[in-house]
Motif scaffolding. Structure first.
Motif: not given
Length: 378
Positions: A42-66
């Motif tokens: 997780p990137v806390p700075l990007f949390d702030e951008l979402e809170e400001k209403g910026i359109e974010m397309h965030r793809l986190p890690r998921f179990p077994g991903d590559r």
């Protein structure tokens, strides 16, 4: 529309900090943009951008991903949102560089890529060099590394120079603390090899023989290994390891407590965020002449000095000279800060960046190429 694209984000590093600063500036300017990013953590700075209403397309890690799967998913998301005439900006060459460039072009859009490391430290194979040649805007963070694009990649096109977007964290330079003892600081990731921190300790063993000095390390990383080295060199009692710090809250206290900072990296891109923050705050730095760092200090002795840490005698001499000047009152925080304003501040950086990305018209029509065909070609 501008699409900010970063395929490997993790914590709070230089690229994450730039994306945050750039996004905040574009938001204030009322520009149309969105962010595409994969996050290894997780990137806390990007949390702030979402809170400001910026359109974010965030793809986190998921179990077994590559990570290669995440790259393809992120490119698919980008493809879906691209329109002819749009720009894609990547703050470093992405892993699937050539595939991304050609996908963007099939959609009638353009792509600009900035170098987070100087080309000398970012070698490329034939496919990488082809991607460089096909990129619409090549961006360097420093003037002194421009020639390396031709030398390393055979690229003879235009190279745009744009300093890093950075938030002004200090409204004015910070006054020097009293001394002695004279406090020498390092601020950043504790990576002994990359940041040359073993040489810092070796040089410090010479300094502390004749001076009342303390060495302060701020940041997380290889703390145990560095502490062990300090013990073996006999300077552990004069060395303080502060550990991780909160970049958004702790900088004023860190900088206020030190007289001088060192930045002896073995390789870098442009003048990095730590150096920009220190020059904002009015702190003199003895730094390596690598990557784009000379852009900040070469010819500006009031702000910093360049010294090769592998030349230990010369490195220690520059530190001693800086301490002599500080003791005599010849290094003034306001003079250090003068190098920042009008050259490396947010407005200067954004003016250079805008010449590339904000002078092009965008279309409202989505790319109509079949998605399955597009992704299968990557």
């Amino acid at each position: 529309m501008i699409h900010l694209y970063y395929d490997t984000a993790s914590g709070v590093g230089g690229v994450e900090t730039e994306l945050h600063a750039l996004s905040m500036k574009l938001l204030r300017e009322g520009e149309s943009f969105q962010v595409f990013v994969t996050e290894a953590e997780p990137v806390p700075l990007f949390d702030e951008l979402e809170e400001k209403g910026i359109e974010m397309h965030r793809l986190p890690r998921f179990p077994g991903d590559r990570w290669r799967v995440r790259q393809r998913v992120l490119m698919a998301w980008l493809w879906w949102h691209l329109s002819p005439g749009d720009w894609v900006y990547s703050p470093r060459p992405p892993n699937a560089y050539l595939q991304l460039v050609r996908m963007v072009h099939r959609c009638g859009a353009k792509i600009g890529v900035r170098w987070s490391l100087a080309p000398k430290y970012r070698p490329g194979d034939d496919q990488f060099k082809t991607a460089v040649e096909e990129t619409d805007a090549i961006i360097s963070t420093s003037e002194c590394t421009v020639s390396q694009f031709s030398e390393e990649y055979g690229y003879d096109g235009k190279v745009h120079v744009s300093p890093l977007h950075n938030l002004c964290l200090f409204d004015e330079p910070l006054p020097m603390p009293p001394g002695p003892p004279w406090k020498i600081g390092f601020m950043g990731r504790i990576d002994i090899e990359h940041k040359n921190l073993d040489r810092v300790l070796q040089g410090f063993t010479q300094l502390q023989e004749d001076r009342d000095v303390k060495l302060h390390f701020y940041g997380g990383g290889e703390l145990d290994a560095l502490s062990s080295l300090a013990s073996r060199l006999g300077v552990r009692s004069e060395t303080v390891f502060h550990g991780r710090y909160d970049h958004t809250e702790d900088l004023p206290e860190i900088v206020s407590d030190c007289h001088l900072f060192l930045y002896p990296s073995r390789h870098e891109g442009g003048p990095c965020f730590t150096l920009l923050e220190l020059v904002q705050a009015g702190r003199f730095v003895v730094a390596s002449p690598v990557g784009g760092i000379p852009d900040l200090y070469e010819g500006y002795p009031e702000s910093g000095a360049l010294a090769d840490p592998d030349d230990l005698e010369g490195f220690v001499w520059e530190i001693e000279e800086a301490l002599n000047r500080i003791e005599a009152g010849d290094i003034r925080p306001d003079a250090v800060r003068s190098r920042y304003e009008g050259t490396f501040d947010m407005e200067s950086a954004h003016a250079a960046w805008s010449k590339v990305f904000l002078s092009k018209a965008s279309s409202d029509h989505h790319c109509q190429e079949d998605q399955a065909t597009t992704i299968s070609k990557m």
